[in-house]
Design a protein around this motif. Structure first.
Motif, short mmCIF file in Angstrom:
data_model
loop_
_atom_site.label_atom_id
_atom_site.label_comp_id
_atom_site.label_asym_id
_atom_site.label_seq_id
_atom_site.Cartn_x
_atom_site.Cartn_y
_atom_site.Cartn_z
N UNK A 255 -8.35 -149.89 -69.64
CA UNK A 255 -7.94 -150.74 -68.52
C UNK A 255 -6.44 -150.99 -68.49
N UNK A 256 -5.74 -150.57 -69.57
CA UNK A 256 -4.29 -150.74 -69.68
C UNK A 256 -3.84 -152.20 -69.79
N UNK A 257 -4.77 -153.10 -70.06
CA UNK A 257 -4.39 -154.50 -70.29
C UNK A 257 -3.93 -154.71 -71.73
N UNK A 258 -4.59 -154.03 -72.66
CA UNK A 258 -4.15 -154.06 -74.04
C UNK A 258 -4.77 -155.16 -74.87
N UNK A 259 -4.27 -155.26 -76.10
CA UNK A 259 -4.76 -156.22 -77.07
C UNK A 259 -3.60 -157.04 -77.61
N UNK A 260 -3.94 -158.16 -78.23
CA UNK A 260 -2.93 -159.03 -78.84
C UNK A 260 -3.52 -159.65 -80.09
N UNK A 261 -2.74 -160.51 -80.75
CA UNK A 261 -3.18 -161.21 -81.96
C UNK A 261 -3.00 -162.70 -81.73
N UNK A 262 -4.05 -163.49 -82.03
CA UNK A 262 -3.92 -164.93 -81.86
C UNK A 262 -3.25 -165.57 -83.08
N UNK A 263 -3.11 -166.88 -83.07
CA UNK A 263 -2.39 -167.57 -84.14
C UNK A 263 -3.11 -167.48 -85.48
N UNK A 264 -4.39 -167.18 -85.46
CA UNK A 264 -5.15 -167.03 -86.70
C UNK A 264 -5.14 -165.61 -87.23
N UNK A 265 -4.41 -164.72 -86.56
CA UNK A 265 -4.34 -163.34 -87.00
C UNK A 265 -5.55 -162.51 -86.62
N UNK A 266 -6.25 -162.91 -85.57
CA UNK A 266 -7.45 -162.19 -85.11
C UNK A 266 -7.11 -161.45 -83.82
N UNK A 267 -7.38 -160.16 -83.75
CA UNK A 267 -7.14 -159.42 -82.50
C UNK A 267 -7.98 -159.96 -81.35
N UNK A 268 -7.38 -160.02 -80.18
CA UNK A 268 -8.05 -160.52 -78.98
C UNK A 268 -7.73 -159.60 -77.81
N UNK A 269 -8.48 -159.77 -76.72
CA UNK A 269 -8.22 -159.02 -75.50
C UNK A 269 -7.13 -159.70 -74.69
N UNK A 270 -6.24 -158.92 -74.11
CA UNK A 270 -5.30 -159.44 -73.12
C UNK A 270 -6.03 -159.42 -71.78
N UNK A 271 -6.08 -160.56 -71.12
CA UNK A 271 -6.89 -160.67 -69.91
C UNK A 271 -6.11 -160.51 -68.62
N UNK A 272 -4.79 -160.54 -68.70
CA UNK A 272 -4.00 -160.35 -67.48
C UNK A 272 -2.66 -159.72 -67.83
N UNK A 273 -2.14 -158.97 -66.88
CA UNK A 273 -0.84 -158.34 -67.09
C UNK A 273 0.28 -159.37 -66.97
#
Length: 279
Positions: A255-273
């Motif tokens: 979807x080209x939105x990508x992934x990120x890391x939260x403050x706890x160091x857990x990968x999460x989904x990026x929900x908006x560009x």
């Protein structure tokens, strides 16, 4: 306003007068209600049925009529609480009441009475089996007010089953987006795969499969991040920490939105560009 409600308002005027005289007129709070456009009293269900001669449809209409007639632009909490009670009672009298569920979705949920709105919408979902809007509003409230993406996805899928064509596809796509935001990515993945296998529309199937691939990427990142934490004794600070120690490369997001890391160091989904800056 539905035609049934409009017709019965005229028929119920005399009954409403008795209703007010019996349950409201004696109380100073009733005078305040009539003078200020507030709601202060909701009579018990048995009393309402007696006052309407046992006609539960008329009782529902009178409750909705009172709720609609609240004129304050910013109602006080007591008014909203009574409105919520009236509309829940109306929903019990007549679950299929169209004005009641529209009013609940438009007002109650946004005035601190989301749970009451959900009761009305839940009853309307069962009472109006061909109407897509009660489960749609119910699902929206689930994700927006309660953060229940799994339940929201299920409700939106119910709404999708009640329409055809592009509306059906749009609702199914919405359910897929909400499913991928569930707290349990594995469960979300199962739902997305099931939805993809059940649709006969090639375009929607491809969309669902791309959403499933996005969740698969998230699962791979979380597994790698957990491995990194156990090996290093600390969480990751960015996804780049995983390459090449845990992964040869980061998973691609279809979807080209990508992934990120939260403050706890857990990968999460990026929900908006991210918003583009003006040159």
């Amino acid at each position: 306003m539905s035609s049934r409600l409009a017709i019965t308002i005229g028929l119920g005027v005399a009954c409403l007068g008795g209703y007010i005289a019996y349950g409201l007129h004696w109380s100073p709070r009733a005078e305040q209600e009539r003078d200020e456009g507030t709601l202060r009293v909701a009579l018990p269900v048995p009393v309402q049925l007696v006052m309407t001669g046992g006609d539960r449809y008329l009782a529902a209409n009178l409750n909705v009529f009172r709720a609609i007639m609240v004129t304050t632009k910013n109602p006080d909490p007591e008014t909203v609480a009574v409105q919520a009670q009236l509309q829940q009672q109306a929903s019990w009298f007549n679950p299929a009441h169209e004005d009641n569920y529209y009013l609940a979705a438009a007002t109650l949920a946004w005035q601190g009475e989301a749970q009451a709105a959900q009761i009305v919408l839940h009853n309307a979902t069962g009472g109006r089996p061909a109407d897509m809007y009660p489960p749609f509003f119910y699902g929206f409230n689930q994700q927006y007010f309660f953060g229940d993406y799994a339940g929201a996805a299920t409700s939106i899928r119910t709404a999708a089953e009640r329409v055809e064509g592009n509306n059906k596809l749009a609702l199914q796509a919405m359910a897929a987006r909400w499913a991928e935001n569930m707290d349990n990515p594995k469960q979300a993945l199962n739902i997305l795969h099931a939805m993809a296998s059940q649709t006969a529309h090639a375009g929607l199937r491809g969309y669902l499969q791309s959403r499933a691939a996005r969740v698969e990427g998230l699962l791979a990142l979380r597994a790698a991040a957990e491995s990194y934490r156990k090996r290093k004794g600390q969480p990751i600070h960015s996804l780049n920490d995983l390459v090449p120690s845990e992964l040869a490369e980061l998973p691609a997001d279809p979807t080209n939105l990508g992934y990120a890391v939260n403050l706890q160091g857990v990968p999460i989904l990026v929900t908006r560009r991210p918003a583009q800056t003006q040159p």
